[in-house]
Design a protein around this motif. Sequence first.
Motif, PDB file in Angstrom:
ATOM      1  N   ARG A  12     -19.105  -7.001  48.583  1.00  0.00           N
ATOM      2  CA  ARG A  12     -18.849  -7.880  49.591  1.00  0.00           C
ATOM      3  C   ARG A  12     -18.410  -8.949  49.282  1.00  0.00           C
ATOM      4  N   ARG A  13     -18.343  -9.559  48.055  1.00  0.00           N
ATOM      5  CA  ARG A  13     -17.901 -10.650  47.489  1.00  0.00           C
ATOM      6  C   ARG A  13     -16.621 -10.619  47.189  1.00  0.00           C
ATOM      7  N   ALA A  14     -16.041  -9.549  46.479  1.00  0.00           N
ATOM      8  CA  ALA A  14     -14.538  -9.549  46.222  1.00  0.00           C
ATOM      9  C   ALA A  14     -13.970  -9.374  47.773  1.00  0.00           C
ATOM     10  N   LEU A  15     -14.193  -8.680  48.685  1.00  0.00           N
ATOM     11  CA  LEU A  15     -13.766  -8.652  50.211  1.00  0.00           C
ATOM     12  C   LEU A  15     -13.779  -9.911  50.806  1.00  0.00           C
ATOM     13  N   THR A  16     -14.881 -10.483  50.891  1.00  0.00           N
ATOM     14  CA  THR A  16     -14.733 -11.659  51.538  1.00  0.00           C
ATOM     15  C   THR A  16     -14.133 -12.788  50.742  1.00  0.00           C
ATOM     16  N   ARG A  17     -13.754 -12.893  49.398  1.00  0.00           N
ATOM     17  CA  ARG A  17     -13.101 -13.904  48.819  1.00  0.00           C
ATOM     18  C   ARG A  17     -11.664 -13.555  48.917  1.00  0.00           C
ATOM     19  N   LEU A  18     -11.298 -12.163  49.110  1.00  0.00           N
ATOM     20  CA  LEU A  18      -9.948 -12.078  49.455  1.00  0.00           C
ATOM     21  C   LEU A  18      -9.392 -12.697  50.773  1.00  0.00           C
ATOM     22  N   LEU A  19     -10.610 -12.591  51.706  1.00  0.00           N
ATOM     23  CA  LEU A  19     -10.167 -12.919  52.989  1.00  0.00           C
ATOM     24  C   LEU A  19     -10.019 -14.526  53.117  1.00  0.00           C
ATOM     25  N   TRP A  20     -10.809 -15.358  52.195  1.00  0.00           N
ATOM     26  CA  TRP A  20     -10.781 -16.787  52.195  1.00  0.00           C
ATOM     27  C   TRP A  20      -9.287 -17.137  51.709  1.00  0.00           C
ATOM     28  N   GLN A  21      -8.857 -16.295  50.713  1.00  0.00           N
ATOM     29  CA  GLN A  21      -7.643 -16.594  50.166  1.00  0.00           C
ATOM     30  C   GLN A  21      -6.508 -16.344  51.162  1.00  0.00           C
ATOM     31  N   TRP A  37      -6.563 -16.174  54.505  1.00  0.00           N
ATOM     32  CA  TRP A  37      -6.577 -16.864  55.518  1.00  0.00           C
ATOM     33  C   TRP A  37      -6.356 -18.470  55.383  1.00  0.00           C
ATOM     34  N   SER A  38      -6.615 -18.999  54.188  1.00  0.00           N
ATOM     35  CA  SER A  38      -6.297 -20.385  53.922  1.00  0.00           C
ATOM     36  C   SER A  38      -5.425 -20.387  52.787  1.00  0.00           C
ATOM     37  N   PRO A  39      -4.325 -19.895  52.838  1.00  0.00           N
ATOM     38  CA  PRO A  39      -3.310 -20.009  51.494  1.00  0.00           C
ATOM     39  C   PRO A  39      -3.166 -21.106  51.093  1.00  0.00           C
ATOM     40  N   THR A  40      -3.325 -22.341  51.605  1.00  0.00           N
ATOM     41  CA  THR A  40      -2.840 -23.463  50.938  1.00  0.00           C
ATOM     42  C   THR A  40      -4.290 -24.413  50.533  1.00  0.00           C
ATOM     43  N   TRP A  41      -5.341 -23.588  50.846  1.00  0.00           N
ATOM     44  CA  TRP A  41      -6.754 -24.440  50.344  1.00  0.00           C
ATOM     45  C   TRP A  41      -7.108 -23.804  49.059  1.00  0.00           C
ATOM     46  N   HIS A  42      -7.292 -24.793  48.047  1.00  0.00           N
ATOM     47  CA  HIS A  42      -7.527 -24.162  46.621  1.00  0.00           C
ATOM     48  C   HIS A  42      -9.224 -24.578  46.434  1.00  0.00           C
ATOM     49  N   PHE A  43      -9.675 -23.784  46.999  1.00  0.00           N
ATOM     50  CA  PHE A  43     -11.333 -23.700  46.658  1.00  0.00           C
ATOM     51  C   PHE A  43     -11.675 -23.256  45.218  1.00  0.00           C
ATOM     52  N   ASP A  44     -12.675 -23.906  44.801  1.00  0.00           N
ATOM     53  CA  ASP A  44     -13.042 -23.243  43.454  1.00  0.00           C
ATOM     54  C   ASP A  44     -14.169 -22.462  43.581  1.00  0.00           C
ATOM     55  N   ASP A  45     -14.412 -21.699  42.267  1.00  0.00           N
ATOM     56  CA  ASP A  45     -15.412 -20.779  42.183  1.00  0.00           C
ATOM     57  C   ASP A  45     -16.865 -21.010  42.776  1.00  0.00           C
ATOM     58  N   ALA A  46     -17.090 -22.355  42.392  1.00  0.00           N
ATOM     59  CA  ALA A  46     -18.688 -22.783  43.020  1.00  0.00           C
ATOM     60  C   ALA A  46     -18.633 -22.825  44.492  1.00  0.00           C
ATOM     61  N   SER A  47     -17.584 -23.365  45.108  1.00  0.00           N
ATOM     62  CA  SER A  47     -17.570 -23.547  46.586  1.00  0.00           C
ATOM     63  C   SER A  47     -17.696 -22.259  47.173  1.00  0.00           C
ATOM     64  N   PHE A  48     -17.053 -21.145  46.544  1.00  0.00           N
ATOM     65  CA  PHE A  48     -17.217 -19.671  47.166  1.00  0.00           C
ATOM     66  C   PHE A  48     -18.397 -19.382  47.010  1.00  0.00           C
ATOM     67  N   GLU A  49     -19.134 -19.265  45.916  1.00  0.00           N
ATOM     68  CA  GLU A  49     -20.495 -18.801  45.553  1.00  0.00           C
ATOM     69  C   GLU A  49     -21.465 -19.271  46.233  1.00  0.00           C
ATOM     70  N   ARG A  50     -21.260 -20.656  46.566  1.00  0.00           N
ATOM     71  CA  ARG A  50     -22.481 -21.325  47.481  1.00  0.00           C
ATOM     72  C   ARG A  50     -22.300 -20.369  48.821  1.00  0.00           C
ATOM     73  N   SER A  51     -21.332 -20.165  49.360  1.00  0.00           N
ATOM     74  CA  SER A  51     -21.428 -19.327  50.785  1.00  0.00           C
ATOM     75  C   SER A  51     -21.565 -18.124  50.458  1.00  0.00           C
ATOM     76  N   ALA A  52     -21.212 -17.516  49.505  1.00  0.00           N
ATOM     77  CA  ALA A  52     -21.043 -15.979  49.340  1.00  0.00           C
ATOM     78  C   ALA A  52     -22.685 -15.527  49.200  1.00  0.00           C
ATOM     79  N   ALA A  53     -23.543 -16.341  48.841  1.00  0.00           N
ATOM     80  CA  ALA A  53     -24.830 -16.091  48.748  1.00  0.00           C
ATOM     81  C   ALA A  53     -25.361 -15.630  50.001  1.00  0.00           C
ATOM     82  N   ALA A  54     -24.855 -16.180  51.334  1.00  0.00           N
ATOM     83  CA  ALA A  54     -25.254 -16.011  52.652  1.00  0.00           C
ATOM     84  C   ALA A  54     -25.087 -14.655  52.912  1.00  0.00           C
TER      85      ALA A  54
END
Length: 299
Positions: A168-177, A179-196
């Motif tokens: 689920r993490r690899a798939l949802t991270r791909l969707l983040w990328q 869906w928001s191609p100009t938003w440069h989020f970092d690993d920590a930001s993704f992991e905070r949400s991915a725990a949900a």
Amino acid sequence: MQALHTTRAGVLEVASSRCGPADGPPVFLMHGFPYDIHAYAQVAPLLADAGCRVIVPYLRGFGPTRFLDSGTPRSGEQAALGADLLALMDALQVPRAVLAGYDWGGRAACVVAALWPARCAGLVSYNSYNIQDIARALEPDTPANEQRLWYQYYFHSERGRAGLAQDRRALTRLLWQLWSPTWHFDDASFERSAAAFDNPDFVEVVIHSYRHRFGLVAGDPAYADIERRLAAQPAITVPTITFDGSDDGVRPPAPAQAAAHRFTGPRSHRVVPGVGHNMPQEVPRVFADAVLELVRGAG
């Protein structure tokens, strides 16, 4: 985010972050898929500092929110999301609030605004009218728009269910990328949400959501009347601010007139340059200012 509170509301024990004065004008901030309450980590304090009572709940299937009964269908249908929000408002004894959200959370807010307008002091909705027209869901779109929805068609298959469950993490991270191609989020930001997404009901709720909206599976009978009312595509009458992002990788921006007939009350539509699908996390100040515009208008 603030420490979490839990509330029994309808079929759920809802976990939510809350901040701001208890007697302030209430605001509910509703996250989408595949995101969580951290989408509002910067929006919520801005609203609290302006005197609002801010509630940011985890949706069904996300984070610490849990079903009370193992026998309750793990539905992700739009009627269930709207009913969950209404039940939480009831449980917290909030008669009326500004409702704001995007994606799944924006859909919940639109459902309540459309069917229970007395409970909604104002609506902020990303992607405008966010109530699904299930009867027309199998009508083809443009090839470009169909390509954007590949993940929904993937979830229609058992291969998609297995793929989501497997990583689920690899798939949802791909969707983040995507869906928001100009938003440069970092690993920590993704992991905070991915725990949900480790919620034990996450996969079942997600799969049901993307199958139900195409009429491929039945809904929870408990929400049949709400779905019947939503099938009529009810107009939203409350004061509303709608947004699109110019770089949204799911739904390209649309002119205000495209959904104008769905809003019979005051409505302002705005396209935000450089913004993808996760608007409140990408431009928190713009989102918070829109909420405050409606809070002040309601006062």
